[in-house]
Design a protein around this motif. Structure first.
Motif, PDB file in Angstrom:
ATOM      1  N   ASP A  20     -10.351   7.182  -0.296  1.00  0.00           N
ATOM      2  CA  ASP A  20     -11.978   6.621   0.676  1.00  0.00           C
ATOM      3  C   ASP A  20     -12.600   7.771   0.657  1.00  0.00           C
ATOM      4  OD1 ASP A  20     -10.608   8.203   2.864  1.00  0.00           O
ATOM      5  OD2 ASP A  20     -10.219   6.683   3.558  1.00  0.00           O
ATOM      6  N   SER A  21     -13.853   7.516   1.403  1.00  0.00           N
ATOM      7  CA  SER A  21     -15.357   8.552   1.461  1.00  0.00           C
ATOM      8  C   SER A  21     -14.504  10.002   2.781  1.00  0.00           C
ATOM      9  CB  SER A  21     -15.908   8.209   1.984  1.00  0.00           C
ATOM     10  OG  SER A  21     -15.591   7.988   3.936  1.00  0.00           O
ATOM     11  N   GLN A  22     -13.196   9.704   3.144  1.00  0.00           N
ATOM     12  CA  GLN A  22     -12.679  10.436   3.848  1.00  0.00           C
ATOM     13  C   GLN A  22     -12.005  12.075   2.682  1.00  0.00           C
ATOM     14  OE1 GLN A  22     -13.648  11.426   7.241  1.00  0.00           O
ATOM     15  NE2 GLN A  22     -15.113   9.758   6.314  1.00  0.00           N
ATOM     16  N   GLY A  23     -12.067  11.374   1.480  1.00  0.00           N
ATOM     17  CA  GLY A  23     -11.203  12.104   0.848  1.00  0.00           C
ATOM     18  C   GLY A  23      -9.634  11.929   0.350  1.00  0.00           C
ATOM     19  N   HIS A  24      -8.397  10.875   1.284  1.00  0.00           N
ATOM     20  CA  HIS A  24      -7.954  10.876   0.987  1.00  0.00           C
ATOM     21  C   HIS A  24      -7.254   9.406   0.561  1.00  0.00           C
ATOM     22  CE1 HIS A  24      -7.449   8.990   4.872  1.00  0.00           C
ATOM     23  NE2 HIS A  24      -8.260  10.249   5.953  1.00  0.00           N
ATOM     24  N   VAL A  25      -6.118   8.663   0.677  1.00  0.00           N
ATOM     25  CA  VAL A  25      -6.139   7.536   0.607  1.00  0.00           C
ATOM     26  C   VAL A  25      -5.985   6.834   1.459  1.00  0.00           C
ATOM     27  CG1 VAL A  25      -3.762   5.791  -0.034  1.00  0.00           C
ATOM     28  CG2 VAL A  25      -4.488   8.306  -1.563  1.00  0.00           C
ATOM     29  N   ASN A  26      -6.699   5.438   1.742  1.00  0.00           N
ATOM     30  CA  ASN A  26      -7.182   4.623   2.335  1.00  0.00           C
ATOM     31  C   ASN A  26      -5.861   4.145   2.968  1.00  0.00           C
ATOM     32  OD1 ASN A  26      -8.300   2.044   3.563  1.00  0.00           O
ATOM     33  ND2 ASN A  26     -10.323   2.738   4.350  1.00  0.00           N
ATOM     34  N   LEU A  79      -2.317  10.903   2.735  1.00  0.00           N
ATOM     35  CA  LEU A  79      -1.599  11.755   1.002  1.00  0.00           C
ATOM     36  C   LEU A  79      -3.312  12.087   0.143  1.00  0.00           C
ATOM     37  CD1 LEU A  79       0.183  11.356  -0.686  1.00  0.00           C
ATOM     38  CD2 LEU A  79      -0.467   8.853  -0.694  1.00  0.00           C
ATOM     39  N   LEU A  80      -2.897  12.744   0.406  1.00  0.00           N
ATOM     40  CA  LEU A  80      -4.241  13.978  -0.506  1.00  0.00           C
ATOM     41  C   LEU A  80      -4.291  12.735  -2.222  1.00  0.00           C
ATOM     42  CD1 LEU A  80      -4.800  16.808   1.262  1.00  0.00           C
ATOM     43  CD2 LEU A  80      -6.050  14.818   1.552  1.00  0.00           C
ATOM     44  N   PRO A  81      -5.466  12.792  -2.875  1.00  0.00           N
ATOM     45  CA  PRO A  81      -5.233  13.005  -4.652  1.00  0.00           C
ATOM     46  C   PRO A  81      -4.464  13.875  -5.248  1.00  0.00           C
ATOM     47  CG  PRO A  81      -7.492  12.764  -3.783  1.00  0.00           C
ATOM     48  CD  PRO A  81      -6.953  13.418  -2.787  1.00  0.00           C
ATOM     49  N   THR A  82      -3.682  13.424  -5.922  1.00  0.00           N
ATOM     50  CA  THR A  82      -2.862  13.930  -6.767  1.00  0.00           C
ATOM     51  C   THR A  82      -2.106  14.080  -8.061  1.00  0.00           C
ATOM     52  OG1 THR A  82      -0.573  15.354  -6.459  1.00  0.00           O
ATOM     53  CG2 THR A  82      -0.600  12.919  -5.742  1.00  0.00           C
ATOM     54  N   VAL A  83      -1.983  14.099  -9.263  1.00  0.00           N
ATOM     55  CA  VAL A  83      -1.309  13.668 -10.458  1.00  0.00           C
ATOM     56  C   VAL A  83      -0.079  13.739 -10.457  1.00  0.00           C
ATOM     57  CG1 VAL A  83      -3.104  14.732 -11.287  1.00  0.00           C
ATOM     58  CG2 VAL A  83      -1.141  16.163 -11.542  1.00  0.00           C
ATOM     59  N   HIS A  84       0.637  14.555  -8.965  1.00  0.00           N
ATOM     60  CA  HIS A  84       1.981  14.050  -9.578  1.00  0.00           C
ATOM     61  C   HIS A  84       2.561  12.566  -8.612  1.00  0.00           C
ATOM     62  CE1 HIS A  84       2.407  18.024 -10.469  1.00  0.00           C
ATOM     63  NE2 HIS A  84       1.650  18.134  -9.471  1.00  0.00           N
ATOM     64  N   PRO A  85       3.372  12.380  -9.354  1.00  0.00           N
ATOM     65  CA  PRO A  85       3.729  10.968  -9.132  1.00  0.00           C
ATOM     66  C   PRO A  85       4.531  11.136  -7.587  1.00  0.00           C
ATOM     67  CG  PRO A  85       5.646  11.692  -9.753  1.00  0.00           C
ATOM     68  CD  PRO A  85       4.626  12.699 -10.046  1.00  0.00           C
ATOM     69  N   VAL A  86       4.384   9.726  -6.634  1.00  0.00           N
ATOM     70  CA  VAL A  86       3.894   9.401  -5.116  1.00  0.00           C
ATOM     71  C   VAL A  86       5.059   8.142  -5.727  1.00  0.00           C
ATOM     72  CG1 VAL A  86       3.459   8.674  -3.003  1.00  0.00           C
ATOM     73  CG2 VAL A  86       1.504  10.024  -4.492  1.00  0.00           C
ATOM     74  N   ARG A  87       6.120   8.134  -3.873  1.00  0.00           N
ATOM     75  CA  ARG A  87       7.524   6.966  -4.363  1.00  0.00           C
ATOM     76  C   ARG A  87       7.661   6.065  -3.224  1.00  0.00           C
ATOM     77  NH1 ARG A  87      10.204  11.649  -4.448  1.00  0.00           N
ATOM     78  NH2 ARG A  87      11.817  11.753  -3.159  1.00  0.00           N
ATOM     79  N   VAL A  88       7.767   5.414  -2.601  1.00  0.00           N
ATOM     80  CA  VAL A  88       8.277   4.316  -1.392  1.00  0.00           C
ATOM     81  C   VAL A  88       9.472   4.226  -1.565  1.00  0.00           C
ATOM     82  CG1 VAL A  88       8.214   2.323  -0.469  1.00  0.00           C
ATOM     83  CG2 VAL A  88       6.160   2.995  -1.936  1.00  0.00           C
ATOM     84  N   GLU A  89      10.398   5.213  -1.041  1.00  0.00           N
ATOM     85  CA  GLU A  89      12.129   4.705  -0.691  1.00  0.00           C
ATOM     86  C   GLU A  89      11.919   3.731   0.461  1.00  0.00           C
ATOM     87  OE1 GLU A  89      14.299   8.419  -0.429  1.00  0.00           O
ATOM     88  OE2 GLU A  89      13.141   8.978  -1.768  1.00  0.00           O
ATOM     89  N   THR A  90      12.732   2.807   0.025  1.00  0.00           N
ATOM     90  CA  THR A  90      13.021   1.028   0.924  1.00  0.00           C
ATOM     91  C   THR A  90      14.528   0.943   0.816  1.00  0.00           C
ATOM     92  OG1 THR A  90      10.966   0.323  -0.141  1.00  0.00           O
ATOM     93  CG2 THR A  90      12.153  -1.112   0.875  1.00  0.00           C
ATOM     94  N   TRP A  91      15.104   0.706   1.962  1.00  0.00           N
ATOM     95  CA  TRP A  91      16.454   0.184   2.775  1.00  0.00           C
ATOM     96  C   TRP A  91      16.422  -0.638   3.908  1.00  0.00           C
ATOM     97  CZ3 TRP A  91      13.734   4.354   4.098  1.00  0.00           C
ATOM     98  CH2 TRP A  91      13.960   5.090   5.029  1.00  0.00           C
ATOM     99  N   VAL A  92      17.199  -1.293   3.810  1.00  0.00           N
ATOM    100  CA  VAL A  92      17.506  -2.182   4.902  1.00  0.00           C
ATOM    101  C   VAL A  92      18.108  -1.962   6.209  1.00  0.00           C
ATOM    102  CG1 VAL A  92      18.615  -4.438   5.739  1.00  0.00           C
ATOM    103  CG2 VAL A  92      17.565  -4.498   3.102  1.00  0.00           C
ATOM    104  N   ARG A  93      17.256  -1.912   7.652  1.00  0.00           N
ATOM    105  CA  ARG A  93      17.695  -1.316   8.308  1.00  0.00           C
ATOM    106  C   ARG A  93      18.668  -1.955   9.262  1.00  0.00           C
ATOM    107  NH1 ARG A  93      13.240   1.320  11.783  1.00  0.00           N
ATOM    108  NH2 ARG A  93      13.580   2.879  10.144  1.00  0.00           N
ATOM    109  N   GLN A  94      18.119  -3.766   8.824  1.00  0.00           N
ATOM    110  CA  GLN A  94      19.262  -4.268  10.142  1.00  0.00           C
ATOM    111  C   GLN A  94      19.217  -5.618   9.223  1.00  0.00           C
ATOM    112  OE1 GLN A  94      17.346  -5.784  13.396  1.00  0.00           O
ATOM    113  NE2 GLN A  94      19.347  -5.486  14.770  1.00  0.00           N
TER     114      GLN A  94
END
Length: 145
Positions: A25-31, A75-90
């Motif tokens: 976004d206009s602030q320079g990080h992920v919206n 979260l700033l611009p990067t060329v490195h991958p980002v990930r979502v780690e997901t699990w069931v809590r309940q």
């Protein structure tokens, strides 16, 4: 059964992606709204993409009842991958809580939860999970310690 801490790696689904120019976004990080899209992409891979690639039935007939998200770091611009780690809590008979971390190797940028309920689209009503759905959801629920 409810688990508050992240489980061991074998109970986590990992979805890796690269940031897109349009995510910034206009602030320079992920919206902030883009994070919900990352969670959606991770859920689609977890319940549809990965099972199909493994020759299993995808899990369908679930709807989101609630989202909650906490933004931890920009979260700033990067060329490195980002990930979502997901699990069931309940897990319950007709709903479960899915927990997420949006992260890289060094930082957690956001944590979130979604309450997901089983839904019969044809009857337009809530239902209980099938045995297959319970087994699938259970793959991501670590035993209580």
């Amino acid at each position: 059964m409810q688990r508050t801490e992240p489980p061991p790696a074998e109970f986590r689904h990992v979805y890796e992606f690269h940031l897109r120019f349009g995510d910034i976004d206009s602030q320079g990080h992920v919206n902030n709204v883009k994070f919900l899209g990352y969670l959606e992409d991770a859920r689609l891979e977890m319940f549809h993409g990965d099972p199909v690639r493994k020759g299993e039935e995808p899990v369908r007939g679930m709807v989101i009842a609630r989202h909650e998200i906490d933004y931890r770091l920009p979260l700033l611009p990067t060329v490195h991958p980002v990930r979502v780690e997901t699990w069931v809590r309940q897990a319950r008979a007709a709903s479960f809580t899915l927990a997420y971390e949006v992260r890289d190797d060094e930082n957690v940028y956001a944590t979130a939860t979604s309450t997901i309920v089983a839904f019969d689209v044809e009857a337009n009503r809530l239902r209980r999970f099938t045995p297959y759905e319970r087994e699938f959801i259970g793959r991501y629920l670590a035993p209580a310690e």
